[in-house]
Design a protein around this motif. Structure first.
Motif, PDB file in Angstrom:
ATOM      1  N   VAL A 186      -4.215   5.750  -2.511  1.00 21.52           N
ATOM      2  CA  VAL A 186      -3.510   6.380  -1.398  1.00 21.52           C
ATOM      3  C   VAL A 186      -4.131   6.035  -0.062  1.00 21.52           C
ATOM      4  CG1 VAL A 186      -2.843   8.606  -0.378  1.00 21.52           C
ATOM      5  CG2 VAL A 186      -2.777   8.298  -2.858  1.00 21.52           C
ATOM      6  N   TYR A 234       0.819  -1.209   0.000  1.00 21.23           N
ATOM      7  CA  TYR A 234       0.000   0.000   0.000  1.00 21.23           C
ATOM      8  C   TYR A 234       0.859   1.268   0.000  1.00 21.23           C
ATOM      9  CZ  TYR A 234      -4.402  -2.526   0.759  1.00 21.23           C
ATOM     10  OH  TYR A 234      -5.507  -3.322   0.624  1.00 21.23           O
ATOM     11  N   LYS A 278       1.519   3.035  -3.187  1.00 20.40           N
ATOM     12  CA  LYS A 278       0.366   3.689  -3.827  1.00 20.40           C
ATOM     13  C   LYS A 278      -0.005   3.007  -5.152  1.00 20.40           C
ATOM     14  CE  LYS A 278       1.616   8.085  -1.692  1.00 20.40           C
ATOM     15  NZ  LYS A 278       1.998   9.515  -1.883  1.00 20.40           N
TER      16      LYS A 278
END
Length: 427
Positions: free
Chosen positions: A249, A241, A244
């Protein structure tokens, strides 16, 4: 020929006649009655139709409608708000729908009903929400590809006539296990796993994992994606994560701390697959859908419930300590996990408050404030992986406690960073 020799020959003859008789009986004996495979029409998703051919499985599946408390006090299938046990949830998910409605999951037969009634659903909700709620997703994907995910949810709900049932996990023509969630198939392919070539034992886990896993919606397309490219452990997914992916985001921004937050979604497979049972080759179905017998027929229960309700059938094939010992052991693990989870959640809530207070200071140190936001984001992600998971740590006790311990420590570090940002002296 001597008398002893004659006696020996006579004895051998008797043995030969006896074993010959046994062999002949075995050879001509009829095989035990088996369930004849019925060819269900392709595209048939109504479980009642399947139930005409598989009545025992269907009768047990109907029991997923039961609403019962958990034997240990964690989970269960009664639709109660999780915030009743963890009031901090309201603060942790402030600014997003889970602060309004975060109820315990009910059984498979309630999946579509609960989706339609959820207060988390609004005018902007997309069709992706049906992915794990109905077998109709197979048809939707065939007709539209991932386009169905970006359709208005009400439009897709109108087409989804049936809840999670037989067609989600079985090929209608052969009854072989299968997975139909395109997100799971794609995620496993990226890990080098072709689900069409998986063993039957692996499929007894994959049919559950296709929905009981963490995911996010790709920005713009609302495509469902599983964050597994770096691995299945908490740090692996957090690193994924942090890159991104596809411009993703955050799930939302916390209104108090302004931190870009992530929301975990029932990561049962991730925790289970790295635990002792998963590593030992035990499948989800071994415990949650144990074999049982009725009228001389052996079949897998489709009630899909906590093994604590079926301890003898679920656990005794491998564990000989007895049901009372087993239940006590599970209760100890879950009590210890909840204690640390509750503590970590409260400290993360305090971190959000500390960051909010620091942010309004006229001479706030922006670098420390940014660090505090990153720390609280990571702390809540680690906490949420256990809070959103359904076993209260049992699927992997050591990893559960380690992850929650890190969440607790990260929360304290977030508070310290916020205090530094505000110029508050710490001792």
């Amino acid at each position: 020929m001597s008398k002893p020799q004659k006696s020996l020959i006579a004895l051998l003859a008797v043995f030969l006649l006896f074993f010959g008789f046994v062999v002949v009986r075995i050879g001509v004996a009829k095989p035990a009655a088996t369930v004849k495979v019925a060819k269900i029409p392709a595209g048939e998703v109504d479980p009642a139709v399947w139930g005409q051919y598989y009545p025992l499985q269907y009768a047990s599946y109907k029991k997923t409608a039961e609403e019962l408390p958990s034997p240990t006090g964690y989970g269960g299938s009664i639709k109660v708000q999780k915030s009743e046990m963890q009031p901090e949830i309201t603060m942790l998910f402030k600014g997003m729908p889970f602060s309004k409605d975060y109820a315990e999951d009910r059984g498979h037969e309630h999946a579509m009903e609960d989706l339609r009634e959820s207060k988390r659903i609004g005018p902007a909700s997309k069709g992706a929400c049906i992915t794990c709620k109905t077998p109709y997703v197979e048809q939707a994907y065939k007709e539209m590809g991932w386009g169905y995910a970006n359709k208005p949810l009400p439009e897709m709900l109108d087409k989804s006539k049936h809840t999670v049932a037989c067609a989600n996990c079985h090929d209608p023509a052969t009854m072989n296990l299968r997975v139909i969630n395109p997100a799971f198939i794609e995620a496993q392919a990226k890990r080098g796993i072709d689900v069409t070539k998986a063993s039957r034992e692996d499929m007894r886990t994959f049919v559950c994992a296709q929905c009981h896993s963490e995911y996010y919606f790709e920005p713009g397309t609302t495509k469902v994606v599983f964050p597994w490219e770096k691995g299945l452990k908490p740090a692996d997914m957090y690193a994924y994560y942090s890159d991104k992916p596809s411009g993703f985001v955050q799930d939302w921004q916390h209104p108090d701390s302004k931190a870009p937050m992530l929301k975990a979604q029932h990561p049962d497979y991730e925790l289970f697959s790295t635990g002792i049972h998963g590593k030992s080759g035990v499948s989800c179905a071994d415990c949650h859908m144990p074999y049982t017998r009725k009228d001389g027929q052996k079949y897998s229960s489709h009630q899909v419930t906590s093994p604590l309700k079926t301890l003898d059938a679920s656990c005794s094939p491998c564990h000989s300590q007895g049901a009372p010992w087993l239940q006590e052991r599970v209760k100890i693990i879950q009590d210890q996990t909840f204690e640390i989870q509750h503590m970590a959640g409260q400290n993360i809530a305090r971190a959000h408050e500390a960051i909010k207070a620091a942010a309004v200071q006229p001479d706030v140190d922006e670098a420390n404030l940014a660090q505090a936001r990153e720390l609280v984001r990571k702390a809540q992600w680690y906490w949420d992986l256990l809070s959103a998971e359904n076993s209260m740590g049992f699927h992997n006790p050591s990893q559960a406690l380690n992850t929650l311990g890190q969440a607790n420590e990260l929360a304290h570090k977030a508070i310290e960073a916020a205090n530094r940002a505000a110029g508050i002296k710490q001792f």
